[in-house]
Design an enzyme around this catalytic site. Sequence first.
Site: not given
Ligand code: GLP
Length: 247
Positions: A70, A138, A140, A145
């Site tokens: 992403d 949330n 995702h 989302e």
């Molecule tokens: C972000 C990214 C994801 C990531 C997720 C969790 O918004 N878009 O690719 O895996 O949230 O992030 P974290 O590991 O920092 O909690």
Amino acid sequence: MGDPRIVTVPDAAALAEAGADVVAATIAAAPAASVVVATGTTPMGLYEELAARRRSGLVDTDAITAIQLDEYLGLAPDDRRTLFGWMRRSFLHPLAIEGPRVLRLPLDGDLPAACAAFDRALEARGGIDLAILGLGTNGHLGFNEPPTERWAPTRAVTLTDATIRANARYWGKIADVPSRAVTIGLGPLLSARAILLVVSGAAKHAIVRAALEGPVGPEVPASFLRESGAEVTVVVDHAAWEGEEPT
Ligand code: GLP
């Protein structure tokens, strides 16, 4: 196939080890594996562990292809905050992956057409062998989302307020977080041969339980992991699984 395999581990160090074991096993079985690489905090220890294993000659990443999961829209390519920059620093550079072995998401031009071409190119090269994913608070996966349907293609998306708030920690303040992004769709992700989801910290407790034990549906995109054809492994630390820090 079947239910996700849930591996609970005591802490972040054990999560890195257990996650690296899954990635190393994929690469041992398929040295030219196509691997989707999440950024975010959770997989960072895993990537360091992989790099350490590579330096010791235990893992050979010389033939894998790394695929971007992403990216925010609207940043200059050399902006330090791009997710690709983070991927380069944490995964590509330490594992010496470069050139044609890196597949990037489209960020400009006719995005719907470019995203469809990206999905076709993914398919043409044999699909995804392993998707390394984190979990949004949330529910995702990538930037899929809620609500996201399970067949959603790779596309441009508008981020939810919850994600913008959660990601403000990387940006300084909420107003500086881009509101648009591109993500590999849930459809191509769920078609991967294997998926590794890493989840850490008490703040993820409610959502990891909802994803794995609640109703399956678009409101919790990660819940579709339970209906994918992939071999799904969830490595989750004690704090996330039990909702409390270890005593
Ligand atoms: C972000 C990214 C994801 C990531 C997720 C969790 O918004 N878009 O690719 O895996 O949230 O992030 P974290 O590991 O920092 O909690």
